[in-house]
Scaffold this active site. Structure first.
Site, short mmCIF file in Angstrom:
data_model
loop_
_atom_site.label_atom_id
_atom_site.label_comp_id
_atom_site.label_asym_id
_atom_site.label_seq_id
_atom_site.Cartn_x
_atom_site.Cartn_y
_atom_site.Cartn_z
N HIS A 57 0.84 -1.20 0.00
CA HIS A 57 0.00 0.00 0.00
C HIS A 57 0.88 1.26 0.00
CE1 HIS A 57 -4.34 -0.35 0.08
NE2 HIS A 57 -4.45 0.87 0.60
N ALA A 87 -2.63 -1.31 -8.51
CA ALA A 87 -2.33 -2.75 -8.42
C ALA A 87 -3.01 -3.53 -9.53
CB ALA A 87 -2.75 -3.29 -7.05
N ARG A 88 -4.27 -3.19 -9.82
CA ARG A 88 -4.99 -3.91 -10.88
C ARG A 88 -4.42 -3.56 -12.25
NH1 ARG A 88 -8.87 -2.92 -6.88
NH2 ARG A 88 -9.45 -0.88 -7.73
N ASP A 112 -3.30 7.15 -1.80
CA ASP A 112 -4.55 6.66 -2.38
C ASP A 112 -4.23 6.15 -3.77
OD1 ASP A 112 -7.24 6.07 -2.76
OD2 ASP A 112 -7.93 8.00 -1.97
N ASN A 169 -4.06 2.95 -4.55
CA ASN A 169 -3.30 1.70 -4.49
C ASN A 169 -4.00 0.56 -5.23
OD1 ASN A 169 -0.94 2.29 -2.55
ND2 ASN A 169 -2.70 3.11 -1.45
N GLY A 170 -5.30 0.40 -5.00
CA GLY A 170 -6.03 -0.67 -5.67
C GLY A 170 -6.06 -0.50 -7.17
N ARG A 171 -6.34 0.72 -7.61
CA ARG A 171 -6.36 1.00 -9.05
C ARG A 171 -5.00 0.70 -9.68
NH1 ARG A 171 -9.40 5.06 -6.48
NH2 ARG A 171 -11.39 5.64 -7.45
#
Length: 260
Positions: free
Chosen positions: A186, A196-197, A190, A192-194
């Site tokens: 992480h 990572a994918r 902000d 992080n998810g976007r």
């Protein structure tokens, strides 16, 4: 000689291969561009940007975004701007080599309307907690004093993987692990998810070619978002105590996305 990684765990590789359905490769090879795609609009990039954003709680519908991108339909900026930014990051990744510098650039692109300019493409300097909707701590990420070092390890391992010949199953295995390890570090305030994918798909594209951009993994993760998050949670509450031996259910979601 076996490859030695600094941060990427490999203990599940054989179990992953043993459970891997060989027909997934046929599904991948059958992927093709949508007839809706034009010289200035990519349907599957829209799918990726919309559903990766929806995982993060953005209230956007694919149909509306396609009308916005392809037909010039006008919506309030707050409805489309973050998804536009992520769409741009996917476009950037599709024409650039995966490197530490380009990962940071992609993050800067996708957070243009999320973070202050001083935090776009920059590693965080504070502690990071993932909080549930009812205010409980769900996950404690890598502390800032080690996050940069952990990212350097991930960058090093990614470079090794890019230079190593891998089977189709191995490409998907390591792509999903890059996604998972990145999320667990992480590294940003902000996005992080976007990121990572995007990283997951970017790695596949570097190894297997442009068909990777047609995989609707973000849509699959959104449609299975409770399973997606539960599989990420399985590894543990705090970064130092993560158990990657519990990661197999998460790693198996990527081939499932290609199979559907």
């Amino acid at each position: 000689m076996p490859v030695t990684f600094q941060i990427i765990p490999t203990t599940l590789l054989q179990a992953y291969k043993d459970s891997f359905d060989s027909s997934i490769k046929e599904n991948f090879e059958a992927l093709q561009e949508s007839e809706l795609t034009t010289s200035t609009f990519s349907f599957y990039t829209s799918v990726s940007a919309v559903f990766s954003s929806k995982i993060e709680g953005e209230d956007i519908e694919l149909d509306s975004f396609i009308k916005h991108k392809r037909l010039g339909a006008h919506y309030q900026p707050d409805y489309t701007q973050k998804i536009d930014d992520l769409y741009g990051a996917y476009q950037f990744a599709a024409v650039n080599k995966l490197t530490p510098a380009t990962i940071l650039k992609a993050h800067a692109l996708l957070t243009k309307n999320i973070l202050h300019t001083s935090q776009q493409g920059k590693l965080r300097k504070g502690n990071m907690f993932v909080i549930t909707d009812d205010g409980k701590i769900e996950y404690v990420a890598a502390t800032p004093d080690i996050a940069a070092t952990e990212m350097q390890k991930l960058y090093s391992d990614t470079e090794i993987l890019l230079d190593t010949e891998l089977s189709f199953a191995e490409v998907l295995f390591y792509a999903a692990l890059l996604h998972l390890v990145f999320v667990k570090i992480h590294p940003f305030e902000d996005g992080n998810g976007r990121t990572a994918r995007l990283l997951e798909k970017w790695f596949i594209a570097q190894k297997l070619g442009a068909k990777a951009w047609f995989i609707q993994s973000e849509k699959y993760y959104y449609n299975q978002h409770q399973v997606y998050y539960n599989n990420i949670r399985k590894l543990g509450l705090e970064y130092p105590d993560l158990d990657y031996n519990k990661a197999l259910p998460f790693l198996q979601m990527l081939p499932q996305a290609i199979a559907t």
